[in-house]
Design a protein around this motif. Structure first.
Motif: not given
Ligand SMILES: [Zn+2]
Length: 320
Positions: A134-135, A154, A157-158
Motif C-alpha cells: 500500500r506504500c 523499498y 514495510s508491507c
Molecule cells: Zn508497502
C-alpha cells in the motif's frame, strides 16, 4: 551493488563476441517504448542490436514496450516503425500471432499481454512470493532518504503486514538476499544484490499497470530472447531481472551486453524528456540515413567512417 571489478572495457571487446555469443540462430530484440520519437540514442541501440545480430547469426525480434498506457501513443508507434524502415533496419520477427489481441498483423505489444503477465504473477503467488503493497512513492521516500536520481530501496514495510488484496492493485515480489553474478559481453563479470539495491520488486502498481521490470522479464522468456543488448542506463536492472526470471522458471540466465550511452557535452543523458533532436527532425532537416548511422557509430566509439548503409552495420562488429 555493482562491483567495480570487470568494469574496465578492453578495447577489443568486439573481438571476443564470437566466443561469447551462442551458436547462430540466437535471438535478441529491439524494444522501444512508443512514448516519443526515436532519437540518436535509440539509433545507437539499433546499431548494436542489428550490427551484432547480422555479424554473428542473431535473429532480431521487434517488441513495442507500451506497458505504460498513460504515455504510449499509437502515432509514436507508427513513427518509430516508419523510422526503422527509413533507416533500413528490418526485424526478423515482426508479428507473433500468439501475442496479438486481434487478427491484424502488427508487432508484439506489451499492451496485449495482460493474460500472460497475470499468469506469471499467479505462478509467483502460488509459491507465496507475492504480497500487496500500500506504500506510495512518497511513503518510501520518507522512510528511506536518498539523493535525487538515486534508487530508493523499498524497506519491506508491507512484507508481513497482511495488507488485504482488495485494498490495492499494487503487488511486490519477495526477493532473497542472493548475490547475482553475470558476465556482460562488453563489461566483463559483474555482481549485483537486487534486495540491497531496490528491495522487493514492484511488479504491478496501484493503478493496475504492469511495471517495466516485470513485463520485460516475462516478454524475454516468452520471446525466447537469448541475448539482451541495451544501454548502460539499464545495467542496475540486470541482476533483479535475472533473479525474477529464475523465480519464473527460466532455466538459463539471459546473456547481456550493455553498450555506452550518448551523452550531452555536460555528461547528461539524451532523452525524450530533454527534447533531444529526434531522427524525424534530423531527417526533415536533410540528413540521410547513412550519415546518421555513421554519426551514431562515431559517437558510440565504433568507427570514424562518414556514411554507412544499414546492410553494412555488421562490419562494425565482425573481424575485430
Ligand atoms: Zn508497502
Amino acid at each position: 551493488m555493482t562491483l567495480p571489478c570487470g568494469m574496465r572495457t578492453p578495447e577489443d571487446w568486439r573481438s571476443r563476441l564470437p566466443q561469447l555469443l551462442p551458436a547462430p540462430g540466437w535471438r535478441t530484440r529491439f524494444a522501444p517504448a512508443p512514448t516519443g520519437y526515436l532519437h540518436l540514442g535509440h539509433l545507437v541501440n539499433a546499431l548494436h542490436v542489428w550490427g551484432i545480430a547480422r555479424a554473428f547469426g542473431g535473429i532480431v525480434v521487434l517488441r513495442i514496450e507500451d506497458h505504460d498506457r498513460t504515455r504510449s501513443r499509437p502515432e509514436y508507434e507508427q513513427a518509430l516503425l516508419d523510422d526503422l524502415v527509413w533507416l533500413g533496419f528490418t526485424p526478423d520477427v515482426y508479428d507473433i500471432p500468439s501475442f496479438r489481441a486481434d487478427s491484424d498483423v502488427h508487432p508484439a505489444r506489451q499492451s496485449n499481454q495482460d493474460v500472460r503477465y497475470g499468469a506469471a504473477l499467479e505462478h509467483l503467488s502460488a509459491r507465496g512470493l507475492v504480497y500487496p503493497c500500500r506504500c506510495t512513492r512518497r511513503d518510501i521516500a520518507q522512510l528511506v532518504p536518498h539523493a535525487p536520481g538515486e534508487e530508493a530501496r523499498y524497506p519491506g514495510s508491507c512484507r508481513d503486514a497482511m495488507v488485504p488484496t482488495a485494498e490495492t492493485f499494487a503487488r511486490r515480489v519477495r526477493l532473497s538476499d542472493e548475490c547475482i553474478r553475470f558476465h556482460d559481453l562488453r563489461l566483463g563479470t559483474l555482481a549485483q544484490t537486487p534486495q540491497q539495491q531496490g528491495g522487493d520488486l514492484l511488479v504491478r502498481d496501484r493503478h493496475a499497470q504492469w511495471t517495466y521490470q516485470f513485463a520485460v522479464v516475462v516478454d524475454d522468456m516468452a520471446h525466447d530472447i537469448d541475448v539482451v543488448i541495451r544501454g548502460e542506463d539499464l545495467l542496475p536492472s540486470t541482476g533483479r531481472q535475472m533473479q525474477l526470471a529464475s523465480l519464473l522458471g527460466r532455466p538459463r540466465p539471459m546473456r547481456v551486453l550493455h553498450h555506452t550511452l550518448l551523452v550531452h557535452p555536460d555528461g547528461s543523458k539524451l532523452s525524450k524528456a530533454t527534447h533531444d533532436t529526434s531522427l524525424r527532425d534530423l531527417r526533415a532537416g536533410g540528413a540521410t540515413a547513412a550519415h546518421l548511422l555513421a554519426e551514431a557509430a562515431r559517437r558510440a566509439g565504433l568507427s570514424e567512417i562518414e556514411a554507412i548503409a544499414s546492410r553494412d552495420v555488421a562490419s562494425l562488429f565482425a573481424g575485430h
